[in-house]
Design a protein around this motif. Sequence first.
Motif, PDB file in Angstrom:
ATOM      1  N   PRO A  87       0.785  -1.239   0.000  1.00 39.45           N
ATOM      2  CA  PRO A  87       0.000   0.000   0.000  1.00 39.45           C
ATOM      3  C   PRO A  87       0.816   1.288   0.000  1.00 39.45           C
ATOM      4  O   PRO A  87       0.233   2.376  -0.036  1.00 39.45           O
ATOM      5  N   SER A  88       2.155   1.218   0.039  1.00 36.11           N
ATOM      6  CA  SER A  88       2.956   2.442   0.066  1.00 36.11           C
ATOM      7  C   SER A  88       3.113   3.091  -1.301  1.00 36.11           C
ATOM      8  O   SER A  88       3.565   4.228  -1.391  1.00 36.11           O
ATOM      9  N   THR A  89       2.746   2.376  -2.371  1.00 32.86           N
ATOM     10  CA  THR A  89       2.942   2.895  -3.723  1.00 32.86           C
ATOM     11  C   THR A  89       1.724   2.611  -4.588  1.00 32.86           C
ATOM     12  O   THR A  89       0.831   1.850  -4.221  1.00 32.86           O
ATOM     13  N   LEU A  90       1.742   3.203  -5.779  1.00 31.15           N
ATOM     14  CA  LEU A  90       0.743   2.859  -6.782  1.00 31.15           C
ATOM     15  C   LEU A  90       0.920   1.413  -7.230  1.00 31.15           C
ATOM     16  O   LEU A  90       2.032   0.886  -7.251  1.00 31.15           O
ATOM     17  N   ILE A  91      -0.182   0.788  -7.602  1.00 31.27           N
ATOM     18  CA  ILE A  91      -0.136  -0.521  -8.221  1.00 31.27           C
ATOM     19  C   ILE A  91       0.195  -0.329  -9.702  1.00 31.27           C
ATOM     20  O   ILE A  91      -0.479   0.444 -10.389  1.00 31.27           O
ATOM     21  N   PRO A  92       1.235  -0.973 -10.223  1.00 28.03           N
ATOM     22  CA  PRO A  92       1.555  -0.810 -11.648  1.00 28.03           C
ATOM     23  C   PRO A  92       0.375  -1.210 -12.528  1.00 28.03           C
ATOM     24  O   PRO A  92      -0.299  -2.220 -12.267  1.00 28.03           O
ATOM     25  N   ARG A  93       0.129  -0.408 -13.560  1.00 31.81           N
ATOM     26  CA  ARG A  93      -1.004  -0.647 -14.441  1.00 31.81           C
ATOM     27  C   ARG A  93      -0.549  -0.850 -15.881  1.00 31.81           C
ATOM     28  O   ARG A  93       0.474  -0.300 -16.297  1.00 31.81           O
ATOM     29  N   PRO A  94      -1.326  -1.599 -16.655  1.00 32.38           N
ATOM     30  CA  PRO A  94      -0.931  -1.870 -18.038  1.00 32.38           C
ATOM     31  C   PRO A  94      -0.711  -0.619 -18.874  1.00 32.38           C
ATOM     32  O   PRO A  94       0.160  -0.610 -19.752  1.00 32.38           O
ATOM     33  N   GLU A  95      -1.473   0.440 -18.599  1.00 28.57           N
ATOM     34  CA  GLU A  95      -1.321   1.661 -19.391  1.00 28.57           C
ATOM     35  C   GLU A  95       0.090   2.232 -19.310  1.00 28.57           C
ATOM     36  O   GLU A  95       0.589   2.820 -20.270  1.00 28.57           O
ATOM     37  N   THR A  96       0.729   2.043 -18.167  1.00 28.35           N
ATOM     38  CA  THR A  96       2.066   2.600 -17.973  1.00 28.35           C
ATOM     39  C   THR A  96       3.104   1.873 -18.830  1.00 28.35           C
ATOM     40  O   THR A  96       4.182   2.419 -19.097  1.00 28.35           O
ATOM     41  N   GLU A  97       2.785   0.671 -19.276  1.00 31.51           N
ATOM     42  CA  GLU A  97       3.700  -0.048 -20.154  1.00 31.51           C
ATOM     43  C   GLU A  97       3.942   0.709 -21.460  1.00 31.51           C
ATOM     44  O   GLU A  97       4.936   0.473 -22.150  1.00 31.51           O
ATOM     45  N   PRO A 145      10.442   6.931   1.461  1.00 33.77           N
ATOM     46  CA  PRO A 145      11.394   5.869   1.831  1.00 33.77           C
ATOM     47  C   PRO A 145      10.833   4.465   1.630  1.00 33.77           C
ATOM     48  O   PRO A 145      11.565   3.559   1.215  1.00 33.77           O
ATOM     49  N   ALA A 146       9.541   4.277   1.911  1.00 31.60           N
ATOM     50  CA  ALA A 146       8.942   2.953   1.746  1.00 31.60           C
ATOM     51  C   ALA A 146       8.927   2.529   0.288  1.00 31.60           C
ATOM     52  O   ALA A 146       9.115   1.341  -0.028  1.00 31.60           O
ATOM     53  N   ALA A 147       8.715   3.478  -0.607  1.00 36.21           N
ATOM     54  CA  ALA A 147       8.736   3.167  -2.041  1.00 36.21           C
ATOM     55  C   ALA A 147      10.149   2.826  -2.490  1.00 36.21           C
ATOM     56  O   ALA A 147      10.353   1.891  -3.279  1.00 36.21           O
ATOM     57  N   VAL A 148      11.129   3.569  -1.999  1.00 34.93           N
ATOM     58  CA  VAL A 148      12.527   3.283  -2.336  1.00 34.93           C
ATOM     59  C   VAL A 148      12.897   1.875  -1.884  1.00 34.93           C
ATOM     60  O   VAL A 148      13.531   1.110  -2.626  1.00 34.93           O
TER      61      VAL A 148
END
Length: 280
Positions: A87-97, A145-148
């Motif tokens: 939950p510290s970051t966005l969930i990667p999505r297909p559009e970002t590919e 920091p959590a994302a890093v």
Amino acid sequence: MATVAQLLAMRQQLTAISDTAAVDVELLLCHCLQKPRSYLRTWPEAEVADTQQQQFQQLLQRRQQGEPVAHLIGERGFWTLDLQVNPSTLIPRPETELLVEKILQLFAADTTTELLDLGTGTGAIALSIASERPQWKIAACDIQPAAVALAETNRQCTGLENVCIFQSNWFDQVQVRQFNVIVSNPPYIDVNDENLNVGDVRFEPLSALVADNKGLADLEMIIQQAPDYLARDGWLLVEHGYQQGPAVSNLLLSRGFTEVFTDQDLAGHDRISGGQWWRG
């Protein structure tokens, strides 16, 4: 004991809250069984142990409450990689590919390129490109920091040695000033957008989603500062909202970028824009 087929039929319990109910149930069941999705089709009559069935039903109940599948199973596939998520970051999505695809198109496979990924989150963009271009030097940063820590975990799990991950508030801690390409999927949702109250975004950090000035504030800052860190003929590519294509293109043109473009996602919506910087 219930069979695989009987548990898959419970997808009906998710149709009210998910457009991908069948896929959701498959992913949850595969997670509990520690099996690939092909197993579900090959062995539909296989009996599921009581402990695994109980785990599945608990996850299904949480999914009914709206929790993202990626958070429930702790991972999400992106490009060719399986990445850990939390939950510290966005969930990667297909559009970002689309950003990965475009960058790979712009630079030949045999080039030696330096890339900066701003706001890396899980590390999805940086690590995907690193997997395709092992000779590139890639830097990836995030303010959280959590994302890093999560991105570094994903880097170690994928075994990619050509990526350096560090903490930075956008460009603040970036030392190199001759990147061939800078890429970012920054916050671009308006704080008053009603879509923030539905779907997976309810469980994702607002700091990674929303920006001032109708969602354009971070995009404006990146476009304004990026030329100071680009090599001659370097490229800047950013993801943005489906209604922001014209505004982002205007920002790029006003800053002095050339070869400005906007590409659409599979749904036909404006999704990424970019331009080339001709350093004098």
